[in-house]
Design a protein around this motif. Structure first.
Motif, PDB file in Angstrom:
ATOM      1  N   ARG A  77      36.404  21.407 -15.368  1.00 42.66           N
ATOM      2  CA  ARG A  77      34.783  21.217 -15.678  1.00 42.66           C
ATOM      3  C   ARG A  77      34.542  20.497 -15.006  1.00 42.66           C
ATOM      4  N   ASP A  78      34.857  18.905 -14.096  1.00 42.62           N
ATOM      5  CA  ASP A  78      34.243  18.749 -13.053  1.00 42.62           C
ATOM      6  C   ASP A  78      34.037  18.892 -11.797  1.00 42.62           C
ATOM      7  N   ILE A  79      34.232  19.578 -11.783  1.00 41.76           N
ATOM      8  CA  ILE A  79      34.034  20.100 -10.280  1.00 41.76           C
ATOM      9  C   ILE A  79      32.431  20.438 -10.134  1.00 41.76           C
ATOM     10  N   PRO A  80      32.150  20.319  -9.013  1.00 39.79           N
ATOM     11  CA  PRO A  80      30.743  20.567  -8.597  1.00 39.79           C
ATOM     12  C   PRO A  80      30.363  21.946  -8.767  1.00 39.79           C
ATOM     13  N   ILE A  81      29.839  22.674  -9.150  1.00 34.73           N
ATOM     14  CA  ILE A  81      29.526  24.390  -8.703  1.00 34.73           C
ATOM     15  C   ILE A  81      27.508  24.034  -8.921  1.00 34.73           C
ATOM     16  N   ILE A  82      27.280  25.601  -7.003  1.00 30.71           N
ATOM     17  CA  ILE A  82      26.617  25.519  -7.074  1.00 30.71           C
ATOM     18  C   ILE A  82      25.782  26.656  -7.118  1.00 30.71           C
ATOM     19  N   PHE A  83      24.740  27.284  -8.225  1.00 32.32           N
ATOM     20  CA  PHE A  83      24.829  28.209  -8.077  1.00 32.32           C
ATOM     21  C   PHE A  83      24.255  28.929  -6.635  1.00 32.32           C
ATOM     22  N   LEU A  84      23.874  30.513  -6.109  1.00 29.42           N
ATOM     23  CA  LEU A  84      23.413  31.242  -5.527  1.00 29.42           C
ATOM     24  C   LEU A  84      23.046  32.584  -5.927  1.00 29.42           C
ATOM     25  N   THR A  85      21.643  32.834  -5.653  1.00 29.01           N
ATOM     26  CA  THR A  85      21.109  33.724  -6.456  1.00 29.01           C
ATOM     27  C   THR A  85      20.123  34.187  -5.769  1.00 29.01           C
ATOM     28  N   ALA A  86      19.666  36.043  -5.807  1.00 32.21           N
ATOM     29  CA  ALA A  86      18.643  36.354  -5.397  1.00 32.21           C
ATOM     30  C   ALA A  86      17.426  37.125  -5.855  1.00 32.21           C
ATOM     31  N   ILE A  87      17.732  36.942  -7.008  1.00 34.30           N
ATOM     32  CA  ILE A  87      16.632  36.542  -8.183  1.00 34.30           C
ATOM     33  C   ILE A  87      16.312  35.451  -8.230  1.00 34.30           C
ATOM     34  N   ASN A  88      14.740  35.570  -8.847  1.00 32.85           N
ATOM     35  CA  ASN A  88      13.795  34.568  -9.148  1.00 32.85           C
ATOM     36  C   ASN A  88      12.971  34.552 -10.016  1.00 32.85           C
ATOM     37  N   HIS A  89      13.186  33.966 -11.207  1.00 30.02           N
ATOM     38  CA  HIS A  89      12.353  35.013 -12.640  1.00 30.02           C
ATOM     39  C   HIS A  89      12.148  33.249 -12.932  1.00 30.02           C
ATOM     40  N   GLY A  90      11.802  32.027 -12.092  1.00 29.69           N
ATOM     41  CA  GLY A  90      10.738  31.425 -12.369  1.00 29.69           C
ATOM     42  C   GLY A  90      11.539  30.370 -13.088  1.00 29.69           C
ATOM     43  N   PRO A  91      11.222  28.904 -13.305  1.00 30.64           N
ATOM     44  CA  PRO A  91      11.639  27.756 -13.414  1.00 30.64           C
ATOM     45  C   PRO A  91      12.780  27.551 -15.078  1.00 30.64           C
TER      46      PRO A  91
END
Length: 226
Positions: A77-91
């Motif tokens: 649960r404490d492992i940092p996660i960086i999300f990568l995405t090709a979609i952008n639906h705003g805030p």
């Protein structure tokens, strides 16, 4: 010999995994591939990782669902996660990533230099945490060996060195917090700083428990660190 940190790369597209490996190879760490959320969770059962780069849009179990499983596990649960995405639906879409437990959320195509710099921060933090835990474990063994004047003196010296090393990391964290205040940082930076603060607080608490005169009736017990 210093052990390399492991970085988990999760993406259903082989060409994306290959690109990530090319970008992160300069860090000289161990890169582990996973082509699905299920495969990522399986890898997390046996190995410890410094950071996870997780694609959002995957067939079957997507990135959000995978992150939810990771955060529910005590071990991960404490492992940092960086999300990568090709979609952008705003805030709103970005907020969902942070709500799922991500420390950062990067849209593709991303700057390779920026991604490598972000990952290197978490690798460095992971390596320092590992060093501190190893030294604390050695100190605990020496204290539990007990009694001998030489051993006590050596333990005290190791405790002082361990405290100094932790203080150096705490200074870096304090500088980061000041920078965030100055720059009116976004949610990603704030989440990163909060993660770092939780880690350092746990390590300092563990170290304080080993100080002479600490509570516990003379039993030197080091709290577990994830």
């Amino acid at each position: 010999m210093v052990q390399k940190a492991k970085i988990l790369l999760v993406d259903d597209r082989p060409e994306n995994l290959l690109a990530l490996e090319a970008i992160l190879s300069a860090l000289d760490q161990t890169l582990v591939r996973a082509s699905s959320g299920e495969e990522a969770l399986k890898a997390l059962l046996t190995d410890d990782f410094a950071v996870i780069l997780l694609d959002v849009q995957m067939p079957g179990m997507d990135g959000f669902e995978t992150a939810a499983h990771i955060k529910r596990r005590e071990r991960t649960r404490d492992i940092p996660i960086i999300f990568l995405t090709a979609i952008n639906h705003g805030p709103h879409h970005t907020f969902r990533g942070y709500a799922a437990g991500a420390v950062d959320y990067i849209s593709k195509p991303f700057d390779p230099w920026v991604l490598r710099a972000k990952v290197s921060v978490f690798v460095e933090l992971y390596m320092k945490n590992c060093q501190l835990r190893e030294q604390a474990a050695l100190l605990r063994l020496q204290l539990e060996g007990g009694g001998q004047g030489g051993a006590v003196k050596e333990s005290a010296g190791l405790l002082a060195e361990l405290s100094a090393r932790l203080a150096a990391v705490e200074e870096q964290a304090e500088a980061l917090s000041k920078q965030l205040d100055d720059d009116s940082a976004d949610a990603a930076a704030v989440a990163t700083a909060a993660h770092l603060e939780r880690k350092l607080t746990g390590l300092r608490r563990a170290l304080d428990a080993l100080e002479p005169g600490a509570g516990g009736g003379g039993s030197h017990t080091l709290p577990a660190q994830n």
